[in-house]
Design a protein around this motif. Structure first.
Motif, short mmCIF file in Angstrom:
data_model
loop_
_atom_site.label_atom_id
_atom_site.label_comp_id
_atom_site.label_asym_id
_atom_site.label_seq_id
_atom_site.Cartn_x
_atom_site.Cartn_y
_atom_site.Cartn_z
N LEU A 21 43.06 40.00 54.57
CA LEU A 21 42.59 40.61 53.33
C LEU A 21 42.25 42.09 53.53
N LEU A 59 39.25 34.65 48.03
CA LEU A 59 40.27 35.52 47.44
C LEU A 59 39.83 36.01 46.06
N TRP A 62 37.36 38.80 46.51
CA TRP A 62 38.06 39.97 47.05
C TRP A 62 38.85 40.67 45.95
#
Length: 93
Positions: A21, A59, A62
């Motif tokens: 990431l 996710l 993020w």
């Protein structure tokens, strides 16, 4: 035969390490419609693409922090910058 079919994710990962990431350059969201039958998030890292499940909590958080990495759609037409025209005042003698 199907030009859009090659851009679809056919398999997605259910896990994503934080190290990956950190290196993501941009991402796109793939919807499950038309030729693409899976919902996925496509992460682009160094010219490669990774397909990840959009339901991973790590996710999602993020993506909220990195919204600026999504490709923006081009606006239709040109917006012209308006400039204000002012007349100079002449001094009287």
């Amino acid at each position: 035969l199907f030009p859009g079919a090659f851009n679809c994710c056919t398999r997605i990962s259910d896990e994503i390490p934080k190290g990956i990431l950190r290196r993501v350059e941009r991402f796109e969201i793939q919807k499950a419609d038309g030729l693409c039958h899976l919902e996925a998030v496509i992460l682009y890292i160094e010219g490669k693409k990774f397909c990840v499940s959009p339901w991973i909590r790590k996710l999602k958080t993020w993506m909220k922090k990195n919204e600026h990495k999504t490709p923006r759609k081009k606006s239709h037409g040109r917006k012209h910058r308006r400039t204000k025209i002012t007349k100079k005042k002449q001094k009287r003698q």
